[in-house]
Design an enzyme around this catalytic site. Structure first.
Site, PDB file in Angstrom:
ATOM      1  N   ASN A   1       0.853  -1.188   0.000  1.00 48.54           N
ATOM      2  CA  ASN A   1       0.000   0.000   0.000  1.00 48.54           C
ATOM      3  C   ASN A   1       0.888   1.237   0.000  1.00 48.54           C
ATOM      4  O   ASN A   1       1.328   1.709   1.038  1.00 48.54           O
ATOM      5  CB  ASN A   1      -0.923  -0.010   1.225  1.00 48.54           C
ATOM      6  CG  ASN A   1      -1.977   1.082   1.158  1.00 48.54           C
ATOM      7  OD1 ASN A   1      -1.933   1.953   0.294  1.00 48.54           O
ATOM      8  ND2 ASN A   1      -2.932   1.033   2.070  1.00 48.54           N
TER       9      ASN A   1
ATOM     10  N   ASN B   1      -5.711   6.597  -1.401  1.00 48.44           N
ATOM     11  CA  ASN B   1      -6.623   6.087  -2.439  1.00 48.44           C
ATOM     12  C   ASN B   1      -7.296   4.771  -2.047  1.00 48.44           C
ATOM     13  O   ASN B   1      -7.881   4.098  -2.899  1.00 48.44           O
ATOM     14  CB  ASN B   1      -5.902   5.943  -3.790  1.00 48.44           C
ATOM     15  CG  ASN B   1      -4.782   4.899  -3.760  1.00 48.44           C
ATOM     16  OD1 ASN B   1      -4.792   3.973  -2.946  1.00 48.44           O
ATOM     17  ND2 ASN B   1      -3.813   5.048  -4.651  1.00 48.44           N
ATOM     18  N   ASP B   2      -7.224   4.404  -0.771  1.00 48.87           N
ATOM     19  CA  ASP B   2      -7.787   3.120  -0.348  1.00 48.87           C
ATOM     20  C   ASP B   2      -9.273   3.013  -0.643  1.00 48.87           C
ATOM     21  O   ASP B   2      -9.785   1.937  -0.976  1.00 48.87           O
ATOM     22  CB  ASP B   2      -7.549   2.898   1.145  1.00 48.87           C
ATOM     23  CG  ASP B   2      -6.105   2.532   1.455  1.00 48.87           C
ATOM     24  OD1 ASP B   2      -5.310   2.393   0.502  1.00 48.87           O
ATOM     25  OD2 ASP B   2      -5.759   2.389   2.635  1.00 48.87           O
TER      26      ASP B   2
ATOM     27  N   ASP C   1      -6.397 -13.750 -19.907  1.00 47.79           N
ATOM     28  CA  ASP C   1      -7.093 -14.634 -18.976  1.00 47.79           C
ATOM     29  C   ASP C   1      -8.019 -15.598 -19.730  1.00 47.79           C
ATOM     30  O   ASP C   1      -8.490 -15.301 -20.821  1.00 47.79           O
ATOM     31  CB  ASP C   1      -7.900 -13.756 -18.012  1.00 47.79           C
ATOM     32  CG  ASP C   1      -8.534 -14.526 -16.881  1.00 47.79           C
ATOM     33  OD1 ASP C   1      -7.794 -15.198 -16.145  1.00 47.79           O
ATOM     34  OD2 ASP C   1      -9.765 -14.453 -16.724  1.00 47.79           O
TER      35      ASP C   1
ATOM     36  N   GLU D   1      -3.792 -18.168 -20.941  1.00 50.99           N
ATOM     37  CA  GLU D   1      -4.056 -19.144 -19.877  1.00 50.99           C
ATOM     38  C   GLU D   1      -4.953 -20.266 -20.404  1.00 50.99           C
ATOM     39  O   GLU D   1      -6.110 -20.044 -20.720  1.00 50.99           O
ATOM     40  CB  GLU D   1      -4.750 -18.457 -18.690  1.00 50.99           C
ATOM     41  CG  GLU D   1      -5.101 -19.430 -17.569  1.00 50.99           C
ATOM     42  CD  GLU D   1      -6.122 -18.876 -16.591  1.00 50.99           C
ATOM     43  OE1 GLU D   1      -6.094 -19.280 -15.411  1.00 50.99           O
ATOM     44  OE2 GLU D   1      -6.970 -18.067 -17.011  1.00 50.99           O
TER      45      GLU D   1
ATOM     46  N   ASP E   1      -1.578  -1.049  -4.060  1.00 48.43           N
ATOM     47  CA  ASP E   1      -1.827  -0.183  -5.212  1.00 48.43           C
ATOM     48  C   ASP E   1      -0.603  -0.086  -6.120  1.00 48.43           C
ATOM     49  O   ASP E   1       0.429  -0.729  -5.873  1.00 48.43           O
ATOM     50  CB  ASP E   1      -2.276   1.209  -4.747  1.00 48.43           C
ATOM     51  CG  ASP E   1      -1.338   1.828  -3.703  1.00 48.43           C
ATOM     52  OD1 ASP E   1      -0.139   1.479  -3.701  1.00 48.43           O
ATOM     53  OD2 ASP E   1      -1.811   2.644  -2.887  1.00 48.43           O
TER      54      ASP E   1
ATOM     55  N   GLY F   1      -5.886  -2.670   0.131  1.00 46.74           N
ATOM     56  CA  GLY F   1      -5.289  -1.357  -0.084  1.00 46.74           C
ATOM     57  C   GLY F   1      -4.015  -1.308  -0.883  1.00 46.74           C
ATOM     58  O   GLY F   1      -3.463  -0.220  -1.115  1.00 46.74           O
TER      59      GLY F   1
END
Length: 624
Positions: free
Chosen positions: A132, A137-138, A337, A366, A160, A158
């Site tokens: 974090n 910006n949490d 993905d 994947e 980032d 949190g």
């Protein structure tokens, strides 16, 4: 510059009357001169767009099923200059709607977008759980999920982009040359949004991770260190709270759209629309139509709408979005993905469009299959019976990952233990280009390798040694270097993606500095650092010929050879001392040569025999 302010660099007046136009900007100088703009605004279908800018022409305007969309086909000639222009939407008896659009100059040539390859080692990060760097910006008041709770494995914690930026030196010093971050785009879901795979805006960085400028800063600082940024993208599905789900442009924008629109309020109870996960239908010549449909059309989960890539507007949108991110943040690769779940012909078109524009780029897909025949099908150059050409450079080597775990956990016998990886590597004859496969000991969707190997430190080192000397592109999950595990609940995704110690200001253990780590953790960190930093400059491991010898008496030996460099990996599962007869390896031309142990720096003269005192891995090289 603010809205409606005169742009001093041009003759236009900046206005943004339209709610949304995507892509939000574009570039001049692509091989493909076409650009399709998605326009979303109330009743925009009744308006007529006009553009007056040299080199840009409107080829066709498409109305959608929803009156709130237009799709505008543009042609951007090769003589078009970068700049801003106005798209003017006209309607009788109404004031014009004006949206200023920008075409940018490309910052570097297409050939200079060089992707990852077998010379790289990739560090995989779940960003919410790594560090974090900016607690401010949490939370975001504009998003649905607001709770930060580090005691809840499925809540936001949190981490980032700034957290990754702050610790680039740590990652670089370990010896990694690339970072793959799980998706950083907005996931405006009500719960469980931390993982990033339920995207609700394909052109926005999630504010809880930071800003687009933060993402660009991460990329630029990595470039300064010679590192590559790999973006995790999702073409198969979006999040249920995606902005377009409340106003879908076409009746077939998503799969099972009619079912969804009839039952929006209780959608999660409808189990009939989820995929059957039978990925082999993509290759199976005997597969039934219903099985094929359920696999490719079914939703991944009820919270992730399955996108219909057979709709040409969706297909174009997805391809352009990938290209937009490559240019915007200077990507060194894309990880896609759930690769076999979308329409496979679209995936070929998607990968082909990217590789056409960026011939030196890299994409990894994947395909979670343990069958090498299935995985090999997806690689570009595969000799497929149905003629399918994927344009995909790098599948993920799930078959070998499983074999490594089995080989190290099983008792040794004629057909168990180390023979599993010996025979597994022999399957490389089936692959078009084995060294472009991505190999890994674990990732964000499976138990940590330390857990899979039952908490055995020595076996974990053996697994990492093999992964990092194979003719492959290796990926290591964050925390593997400090023996992170999920013993309390193996396989639990929230636990697999635990917080990296030291990433939060109040952490009592700091793996970035070593403070509070156990001796075993420090030893593993140092072990991995030594192997990675040797690997970084090893032509034998990057491009060398591979020769391995069938396991005997619980010992497996693999050689990588390039010109005057030979790297020898010895995997020994014997708990008691054993003497390895070196005459068996006479063909390797090492007799009486001095080799160096890359972990201990000890010298070894290759002659007659070598005593292996205990279980473990030994990596020797003719060059320090």
């Amino acid at each position: 510059m603010t809205e409606n302010e005169v742009d001093k660099n041009s003759s236009i007046i900046e206005k943004h009357d339209i709610n949304r136009i995507e892509p939000i900007n574009w570039w001049v100088g692509f091989k493909d001169a076409s650009l399709q703009l998605l326009v979303h605004h109330p009743n925009i279908s009744k308006w007529n767009p006009e553009i007056s800018y040299h080199g840009v022409s409107i080829e066709k305007v498409h109305q959608a099923d929803s009156p709130n969309y237009l799709f505008i086909d543009l042609n951007i000639s090769e003589t078009t200059k970068a700049g801003k222009f106005n798209i003017v939407f006209k309607k009788e008896n109404e004031d014009d709607l004006i949206h200023t659009y920008e075409l940018k100059s490309r910052e570097k040539s297409a050939e200079d977008y060089v992707g990852f390859n077998s010379s790289d080692a990739i560090y995989l990060i779940t960003p919410d759980r790594f560090a974090n760097g900016n607690p401010a910006n949490d939370n975001s008041e504009n998003l649905n999920e607001k709770t930060i709770d580090r005691t809840d494995d499925y809540a936001r914690h949190g981490g980032d982009i700034q957290g990754m930026i702050n610790h680039l030196n740590y990652i670089d010093d370990l010896g990694f040359t690339a970072i793959w971050s799980c998706p950083l785009l907005t996931n405006d879901m009500f719960q469980g949004s931390y993982h990033g795979y339920a995207i609700t805006d394909y052109y926005q960085v999630d504010p809880r991770y930071g800003t687009l400028e933060d993402y660009k800063t991460l990329s630029s600082k990595m470039s300064e260190k010679g590192m590559k940024l790999i973006m995790d993208q999702v073409a198969n599905h979006c999040g249920l709270e995606h902005w377009w789900m409340k106003d879908l442009p076409f009746k077939d924008w998503i799969n099972y759209q009619e079912n969804y629109e009839k039952n929006r309020e209780d959608w999660s109870s409808d189990k009939s629309i989820t995929t059957n996960h039978r990925r082999t239908v993509n290759q199976d010549v005997y597969a039934s139509k219903i099985d094929k449909k359920n696999m490719n059309v079914g939703w991944f989960v009820s919270a992730m709408p399955d996108l219909n890539q057979r709709n040409p507007f969706m297909a174009k949108y997805t391809i352009q979005n990938s290209i937009w991110w490559i240019e915007t943040v200077n990507l060194g690769g894309i990880r896609q993905d759930t690769y076999p779940y979308p329409d496979k012909h679209f995936m070929s078109k998607w990968a082909g469009a990217i590789m056409h524009e960026y011939p030196n780029f890299s994409i990894v897909g994947e395909e979670w299959s343990l069958n090498p025949l299935i995985v090999g099908y997806w690689q570009d150059g595969a000799n497929n019976g149905d003629g399918y050409k994927s344009n995909l450079k790098s599948p993920m080597d799930f078959p070998m990952q499983r074999l490594i775990v089995d080989a190290l956990n099983e008792e040794e016998s004629w057909d168990t233990g180390l023979v599993k990886i010996y025979e597994g590597l022999a399957n490389d004859f089936h692959y078009a280009k084995p060294k472009d496969f991505m190999i890994f000991p674990d990732n964000h969707d499976m138990s940590r390798i330390f857990t899979q190997l039952n908490g055995d430190v020595t076996s974990t080192k053996m697994a990492l040694s093999y992964v990092l000397t194979l003719p492959r592109i290796p990926q290591i999950y964050y925390g593997t270097e400090i023996l992170m595990h999920d013993f309390d609940n193996p396989g639990d995704h929230g636990l697999i993606r635990s917080d990296f110690p030291g990433g939060w200001a109040d952490d009592t253990v700091n793996a970035f500095t070593g403070e509070g780590l156990t001796e075993e953790q420090k030893d593993m960190q140092l072990f991995l650092k030594k192997v990675l930093n040797y690997r970084k400059n090893s032509k034998a491991i990057h491009d060398g010929k591979t020769i391995h010898f069938a396991p005997e008496d619980g010992v497996y030996v693999l050689f990588r050879v390039f010109e005057d460099e030979t790297v020898v990996l010895i995997l020994n599962k014997n708990e008691e001392p054993i003497q390895l007869d070196l005459n068996r390896f006479e063909e390797m031309g090492l007799t009486e040569k001095t080799l160096f142990n890359i972990i201990t720096d000890a010298k070894v003269v290759w002659k007659d025999s070598l005593v292996l005192n205990e279980k473990g891995s030994t990596i020797l090289s003719t060059k320090l």
